[in-house]
Design an enzyme around this catalytic site. Sequence first.
Site: not given
Length: 364
Positions: A243, A281, A283
């Site tokens: 992340s 992830s 983001d």
Amino acid sequence: MEPMDYIQSAQGARSRARDLGILIGGFATGPLDSITDVPGVRVGHATVRRHPDVHSGVTAVVPDVVGPHAPLPAGMFTGNGYGKLIGVTQLTELGTLETPVLLTSTLSAFRVADALVGWMLEQPGCGKVQSLNPVVGECNDGFLSDIRARPVHEVHVRAALDGASGGPVAEGCVGAGTGTGALGFKAGIGTASRTPDLRGRRYTVGVLVQANFGGTLRVLGRSVTPQSLGLAADPAPVGEAGSCMIVVATDAPLDARQLTRVARRAVFALARTGAAYSHGSGDYAIAFGTRPQTGAPLEDAELGPLFEAVLDAVEEAVLNSLLAATTTTGFGGRTLPALSADRLLEVLSGPATPLVPDGEGPAR
């Protein structure tokens, strides 16, 4: 609540990218090369540690004037949505920010949001508030910290908020970055700023990152791995462990739509650092203006320098997060090595070595 050691102040300073002569882009920085260069923006950390298993914390980005009766224009962009960003739907629907932005560990995000609501209800002008949208982002620090312990509590949230200040921002293994890692190295909190000229006036844009994503680090076009620096490292986190949270602040007169465009550039900038944007992830970038939305915003055609400045600042902030961090051994004995400034400079001054897939041996 089980007692934890927590620290509001900075760890010992290490070199930043500019200290090493690594200059990204051509725009001038603010005086501190920090998000706090934007007038009216403060940052606070509470770092939560219980060796060897807990390395966590909370970071607060606090605009001086923000609240349900004085919202600031804001935008958000999702690069990959595997995350637990609290408050996102109202932020995107209304284009306004009502609270400070807090960053923490994934499973502590919900407790942090509740503590933020409690803190906000006590602020001047909030005595009759019945609706509030707390904004809390998170990264998974479970590779180095016992994430299931949910070690971040209200006392830590209040310490970060009440201790938020202008001036230099602690980077690396502090606050929400205490247990995070990125690109094969120990990472954490990083910050940077730029001062682009728009319509004949100089504005400031500052960023703060909580770096915790996968990929292969790239610095000035060179690929850098722990192995290339001669560092021992455990296998990188996989699955849900990635992340990156990015917070962007600016004093430029922008509306929510334009700030969403700014947030997009912040996420795009991660690609410059080598981000893989993997399945697991989360983001995200949140961009806010420090001016309440009054009067006409800048014209879209004038925003090019600001966009470029954000790209440069995010790239530098990620590198600062790595350079400021220290080697950490945590939960389960797993270790993430620090990015050695000396070894990095050696690699940057030597011949480039192309990366090859695992098992194929060195490039010829």
